[in-house]
Design a protein around this motif. Structure first.
Motif, short mmCIF file in Angstrom:
data_model
loop_
_atom_site.label_atom_id
_atom_site.label_comp_id
_atom_site.label_asym_id
_atom_site.label_seq_id
_atom_site.Cartn_x
_atom_site.Cartn_y
_atom_site.Cartn_z
N ILE A 166 0.85 -1.19 0.00
CA ILE A 166 0.00 0.00 0.00
C ILE A 166 0.89 1.24 0.00
O ILE A 166 1.68 1.43 0.93
N HIS A 167 0.80 2.04 -1.06
CA HIS A 167 1.51 3.32 -1.11
C HIS A 167 0.50 4.42 -0.87
O HIS A 167 -0.37 4.68 -1.69
N TRP A 168 0.62 5.04 0.28
CA TRP A 168 -0.37 6.05 0.66
C TRP A 168 0.33 7.18 1.37
O TRP A 168 1.24 6.96 2.19
N GLY A 221 3.45 8.47 -9.05
CA GLY A 221 2.72 9.46 -8.27
C GLY A 221 3.41 9.92 -6.99
O GLY A 221 3.37 11.10 -6.64
N GLU A 222 4.04 8.98 -6.27
CA GLU A 222 4.61 9.31 -4.96
C GLU A 222 5.92 10.11 -5.09
O GLU A 222 6.45 10.60 -4.10
N TRP A 223 6.41 10.26 -6.33
CA TRP A 223 7.63 11.05 -6.57
C TRP A 223 7.30 12.47 -7.04
O TRP A 223 8.18 13.20 -7.45
N ILE A 224 6.04 12.88 -6.97
CA ILE A 224 5.65 14.18 -7.54
C ILE A 224 6.42 15.33 -6.92
O ILE A 224 6.79 16.28 -7.62
N LYS A 255 6.36 5.79 6.05
CA LYS A 255 6.95 7.06 5.59
C LYS A 255 7.55 6.81 4.22
O LYS A 255 8.37 5.91 4.07
N HIS A 256 7.13 7.58 3.23
CA HIS A 256 7.76 7.46 1.91
C HIS A 256 8.82 8.55 1.77
O HIS A 256 9.20 9.19 2.75
N HIS A 257 9.33 8.74 0.53
CA HIS A 257 10.44 9.67 0.35
C HIS A 257 10.08 11.13 0.69
O HIS A 257 10.97 11.93 0.93
N ASP A 258 8.80 11.46 0.68
CA ASP A 258 8.42 12.84 1.01
C ASP A 258 8.53 13.10 2.52
O ASP A 258 8.24 14.20 2.98
N THR A 272 5.66 -2.52 7.75
CA THR A 272 5.79 -1.09 7.53
C THR A 272 6.95 -0.83 6.58
O THR A 272 8.08 -1.25 6.82
N TYR A 273 6.66 -0.13 5.49
CA TYR A 273 7.68 0.40 4.59
C TYR A 273 8.21 1.66 5.25
O TYR A 273 7.44 2.46 5.79
N TYR A 274 9.52 1.86 5.24
CA TYR A 274 10.09 3.09 5.79
C TYR A 274 11.24 3.56 4.92
O TYR A 274 12.22 2.85 4.72
N TRP A 319 12.62 -1.58 4.19
CA TRP A 319 13.44 -0.40 3.89
C TRP A 319 13.29 -0.04 2.42
O TRP A 319 12.96 -0.90 1.61
N ASP A 320 13.65 1.22 2.09
CA ASP A 320 13.70 1.54 0.65
C ASP A 320 14.72 2.62 0.33
O ASP A 320 14.94 3.52 1.10
N THR A 321 15.27 2.49 -0.86
CA THR A 321 16.24 3.36 -1.53
C THR A 321 17.40 3.81 -0.62
O THR A 321 17.39 4.92 -0.08
N PRO A 322 18.42 2.98 -0.53
CA PRO A 322 19.56 3.29 0.34
C PRO A 322 20.56 4.31 -0.23
O PRO A 322 21.76 4.08 -0.23
N ASN A 326 16.31 -6.29 1.56
CA ASN A 326 17.72 -6.02 1.23
C ASN A 326 17.97 -4.55 0.86
O ASN A 326 18.94 -4.24 0.20
N ARG A 327 17.09 -3.63 1.27
CA ARG A 327 17.23 -2.25 0.84
C ARG A 327 17.67 -1.28 1.93
O ARG A 327 17.46 -0.08 1.80
N LEU A 328 18.28 -1.79 3.01
CA LEU A 328 18.77 -0.88 4.04
C LEU A 328 20.04 -0.17 3.58
O LEU A 328 20.23 1.01 3.86
N PRO A 366 13.06 -7.92 -6.17
CA PRO A 366 12.90 -7.50 -7.57
C PRO A 366 11.67 -6.60 -7.70
O PRO A 366 10.61 -6.94 -7.18
N GLU A 367 11.88 -5.45 -8.35
CA GLU A 367 10.79 -4.46 -8.41
C GLU A 367 10.26 -4.35 -9.83
O GLU A 367 11.01 -4.11 -10.76
N GLN A 368 9.00 -4.56 -10.00
CA GLN A 368 8.32 -4.46 -11.29
C GLN A 368 8.80 -5.51 -12.30
O GLN A 368 8.63 -5.32 -13.50
C1 GLC Z 1 11.16 2.55 -5.56
C2 GLC Z 1 10.55 3.92 -5.54
C3 GLC Z 1 9.36 3.97 -4.74
C4 GLC Z 1 8.54 2.75 -4.49
C5 GLC Z 1 9.36 1.51 -4.39
C6 GLC Z 1 8.57 0.24 -4.35
O1 GLC Z 1 12.27 2.38 -4.87
O2 GLC Z 1 11.46 4.90 -5.15
O3 GLC Z 1 8.60 5.08 -5.01
O4 GLC Z 1 8.05 2.91 -3.24
O5 GLC Z 1 10.29 1.47 -5.33
O6 GLC Z 1 9.38 -0.88 -4.40
#
Ligand code: GLC
Length: 601
Positions: free
Chosen positions: A62-64, A83-86, A131-134, A175-177, A234-237, A262-264, A275-277
């Motif tokens: 859930i990305h909210w 959207g979440e990168w706006i 908490k997302h990147h914003d 929780t995604y952080y 975790w996301d985007t180290p 594996n994203r710390l 793997p993403e997408q």
């Molecule tokens: C990426 C993006 C992000 C999304 C995530 C989902 O790292 O920065 O917006 O949350 O992938 O895996």
């Protein structure tokens, strides 16, 4: 060469023995940094900790957040990208972005409903952006005022009620952080070429280390001690290193049993690959993994993104992932009012209807023992003296005969899982043939449950040369190796099959085959599409450089890729590796290998 001649490759066998002990994931075997929250963990402890995740297979992402307010539009313009990168993509100043929070009032949010939507879809866990990147936290925080309680009219915690609802309905909760990127709190990382301490707004200036110590570490402590999730995602180290990651990693001890990804950063491997997408060509050896994917083209809500994947794709993706040993984390992007978009709900209902009938073939299963199955996928459950194969048939055979290549175990019974209708099985040469009813019970994927006794024995059937000595390796026989940004994939079936969207040079394509003799081969590719590029053609230690020239027409054309040798008879892998500097990409229907000279038997 006709495209469909790729289908006629002959196959060879290789006996594999699936002793049950081999099915239990192996010990971590990771040296250096601790891979998990628990430094001194035995294999049995790790298996116990990962057990629910391995059983679950299917979860909701859930990305909210505040980005659901602009929903993809800023100052009347549709902003490109997810959207979440706006905020970053449109370089929205911090103060202006804060104004969106004043409109973030999700009065229609009902955590029980969300959990029910996930549960009815057959999902066993959920992971939400705390908490997302914003930088905005959906939970109250003492470490930053940029949180739901202090910056929005809603004023209440959004995360804890969802965690409670999930647990009440029997789902696990994650929780995604975003530990590094934070486009609000001063000093947070920005990515995309920004230097440390920099941003697009004066308000960004600050020390990254201060941000980590004063915001990220305290907030992760809040999450672990107040919300108490089962997963920390975790996301985007960016800008991370071991020293910076360690205090965050060490906090995980506050929550024994927690699973992390594996994203710390800083060399910490966590528990899962992410793997993403994309769906990897094969699994990740002994590593647990989870493919995360959007249902349309964005994670966070964008009001005008209608690029929805059909239910068929979602179900087949789930089956494909599980047949390779992974989990599927499928995303929804709720609105600022707190509603999951209707097209997502509709699709999840349809997936749920399939799961209700076929869930036995998904939950608690392990990866397919077969090399590739032309008609679909396989999952399995194996015990010490037998087990079950679940054959997920995407393409129901017109003559009713389903060929299970190289199955050597004794089949005791088989039936259509949906209808309980019995299916007879007979050995046919190296294969087992199942006599199916004339009509598929499900147009998307019909499951045949096959029981066997004794150890699972399957012969790995790899392509072998045709009578004329040539190998014909079509797109459907290829393994496509993507990376985070590469999206090459197989499109079409049979005569129409092609590898498409191979525009990113990070994607590689390979074929396994079995050569009875060593020798030198001329490699030719059948390509389509106007692009071109330079690439290496690799076979073991041998490789040659080749070029696919760009073309005017999009018609199929045959391109000479030079010669490579098979040094030793046996299983081989041919790989096509794009040159990062010289690549536009093209569609690929397949390759042929024609013997030039034979050096030994
Ligand atoms: C990426 C993006 C992000 C999304 C995530 C989902 O790292 O920065 O917006 O949350 O992938 O895996």
């Amino acid at each position: 060469m006709k495209a469909n001649s790729f289908l006629k490759s002959t196959l060879v066998k290789r006996l594999l023995n699936f002793a049950p002990t081999a099915l239990v994931a192996c010990a971590l075997g990771i040296s250096g940094l601790a891979a998990t929250a628990v430094a001194e963990e035995t294999k049995a402890e790790r298996d116990a900790r990962m057990a629910w995740f391995r059983e679950a297979k299917f979860g909701m992402f859930i990305h909210w957040g505040v980005y659901a307010v602009p929903a993809g539009t800023y100052k009347g313009e549709q902003v490109k990208g997810i959207g979440e990168w706006i905020m970053l993509n449109a370089k929205i100043p911090v103060a202006e972005y804060h104004d969106f929070a004043k409109q973030f009032n999700p009065v229609k949010y009902n955590p029980d409903d969300w959990v029910k939507i996930a549960k009815d879809a057959g999902m066993k866990y959920m992971v939400i952006t705390s908490k997302h990147h914003d930088g905005f936290t959906l939970f109250p925080s003492d470490a930053s005022k940029w949180n739901v309680a202090e910056a929005t009219p809603y004023k209440k915690d959004l995360i804890t009620p969802l965690c409670e609802a999930a647990h009440k309905q029997g789902l696990k909760f994650g929780t995604y952080y975003s530990q590094a990127q934070d486009w609000n709190n001063p000093g947070g990382a920005k990515a995309h070429g920004y230097k440390e301490g920099d941003g697009w707004d004066e308000a960004h200036k600050g020390s990254f280390d201060d941000y980590l110590a004063k915001v990220a570490v305290p907030q992760v402590r809040e999450i672990l001690t107040r919300i108490k999730p089962d997963i920390l995602w975790w996301d985007t180290p960016v800008w991370m290193n071991e020293q910076r990651a360690k205090p965050l990693h060490d906090l995980l001890a506050l929550r024994p049993g927690i699973i992390t990804n594996n994203r710390l950063g800083g060399g910490y491997k966590g528990d899962t690959e992410t793997p993403e997408q994309f769906i990897p060509a094969t699994g990740f050896g002994d590593r647990d993994w989870e493919t995360c994917m959007t249902m349309n083209g964005t994670w966070g809500y964008k009001s005008y993104d209608d690029n929805w994947k059909p239910t068929e794709t979602l179900i087949r993706n789930l089956v494909d992932i599980v047949s390779k040993g992974g989990n599927y984390l499928l995303n929804v992007g709720p609105t600022a009012e707190g509603l999951i978009p209707e097209p997502s709900i509709q699709r999840l209902k349809e997936v749920g209807a399939w799961m209700k009938v076929n869930g036995d073939a998904i939950y608690g299963t392990t990866a397919s023992p077969f090399w590739k199955l032309s008609w679909g996928r396989c999952t399995k459950k194996v015990t010490s003296d037998g087990g079950t194969l679940y054959l997920h048939v995407f393409d129901w055979p017109a003559d009713g005969k389903l060929v299970v290549p190289g199955l050597r175990s004794k089949v005791t019974s088989a039936r259509v899982l949906a209808t309980k209708e019995k299916v007879s099985a007979e050995p046919a040469g190296e294969n087992v043939v199942l006599n199916l009813p004339s009509k598929a019970p499900d147009a998307i994927a019909s499951v045949i449950e096959v029981k066997f006794t004794g150890p699972l024995q399957v012969e790995r059937i790899l392509p072998i040369a045709q009578a004329d000595g040539r190998f014909v390796l079509g797109a459907e026989l290829a393994d496509i190796h993507n990376s985070l940004r590469a999206r090459a994939h197989l499109e079409g079936r049979g005569a129409n099959a092609r590898i498409t969207r191979w525009d990113n040079p990070e994607a590689r394509v390979s074929w396994d085959f079995n050569a009875v003799t060593a020798g030198r081969y001329l490699v030719k590719a059948t390509v389509a599409g106007a692009g071109g590029g330079k690439l290496a053609v690799v076979m073991g230690k041998d490789s040659s450089n080749a070029e696919v020239p760009a073309a005017e027409s999009k018609e199929d054309r045959i391109v000479d890729l030079g010669t490579v040798s098979v040094a030793k008879a046996g299983d081989c892998t041919l790989e096509l590796k794009p040159d990062k500097e010289n690549w536009k990409g093209f569609d690929l229907r397949g390759v042929t290998l024609t013997p030039v000279q034979s050096v030994s038997k």
